[in-house]
Write a protein that holds these residues in place. Structure first.
Motif, short mmCIF file in Angstrom:
data_model
loop_
_atom_site.label_atom_id
_atom_site.label_comp_id
_atom_site.label_asym_id
_atom_site.label_seq_id
_atom_site.Cartn_x
_atom_site.Cartn_y
_atom_site.Cartn_z
N LYS A 38 24.02 19.59 91.15
CA LYS A 38 23.01 19.59 90.09
C LYS A 38 23.75 19.53 88.77
O LYS A 38 24.89 20.01 88.65
N VAL A 51 13.91 17.14 85.58
CA VAL A 51 13.22 16.01 86.19
C VAL A 51 12.03 16.54 86.98
O VAL A 51 12.02 17.70 87.41
N PRO A 53 10.50 15.63 90.22
CA PRO A 53 10.55 14.81 91.43
C PRO A 53 9.17 14.67 92.07
O PRO A 53 8.42 15.63 92.14
N TRP A 59 9.68 21.28 88.95
CA TRP A 59 10.69 20.63 88.12
C TRP A 59 12.06 21.11 88.56
O TRP A 59 12.21 22.20 89.11
N PRO A 62 18.55 17.46 87.23
CA PRO A 62 18.93 16.22 87.91
C PRO A 62 20.10 16.48 88.86
O PRO A 62 20.96 17.31 88.58
N GLY A 64 21.49 15.88 93.32
CA GLY A 64 21.06 15.63 94.69
C GLY A 64 22.20 15.72 95.66
O GLY A 64 23.27 16.23 95.34
N GLU A 79 23.99 10.74 90.81
CA GLU A 79 22.59 11.18 90.86
C GLU A 79 21.94 11.16 89.49
O GLU A 79 20.78 10.76 89.35
N GLU A 82 21.14 7.59 88.75
CA GLU A 82 20.02 7.11 89.56
C GLU A 82 18.69 7.69 89.10
O GLU A 82 17.68 6.99 89.06
N GLU A 83 18.68 8.97 88.74
CA GLU A 83 17.42 9.65 88.44
C GLU A 83 16.92 9.42 87.02
O GLU A 83 15.72 9.30 86.81
N VAL A 84 17.83 9.41 86.05
CA VAL A 84 17.38 9.30 84.66
C VAL A 84 18.05 8.18 83.88
O VAL A 84 17.78 8.01 82.70
#
Length: 93
Positions: A38, A51, A53, A59, A62, A64, A79, A82-84
């Motif tokens: 994280k 984030v 998900p 919440w 970000p 994983g 991650e 990819e996420e933000v």
């Protein structure tokens, strides 16, 4: 999606039992030794980036699961991207 254009509710809302079964199945097939990372990202005012998900009801920071043999700091960097969509340098490890 439904015909009226509204987003379909997440599985954990629609069917909590099915959501728990999906989590259990994921845990069953993943390697026994798992690594997750994280990332705590703050701006100049000290606010934290979180984030929302779609696959869980809360919440989160970000981050994983690391891929096979992926170092945690590389997983964290990947991650976040990819996420933000941010490219970050990971420090403090």
């Amino acid at each position: 999606m439904s015909g009226d254009g509204a987003a379909e509710e997440s599985l954990y809302v629609r069917d909590p039992g099915a959501w728990r079964e999906q989590l259990a199945e994921g845990n069953r097939i993943q390697a026994r030794k798992r690594v997750a990372a994280k990332v705590l990202i703050r701006d100049e005012q000290g606010r934290m980036l979180l984030v929302d998900p779609v696959y869980k009801p809360f919440w989160d920071l970000p981050g994983g699961m690391a891929e096979a043999n992926e170092p945690p700091h590389n997983a964290a960097r990947r991650e976040v991207n990819e996420e933000v969509g941010l490219v970050v340098e990971i420090g403090g490890y």
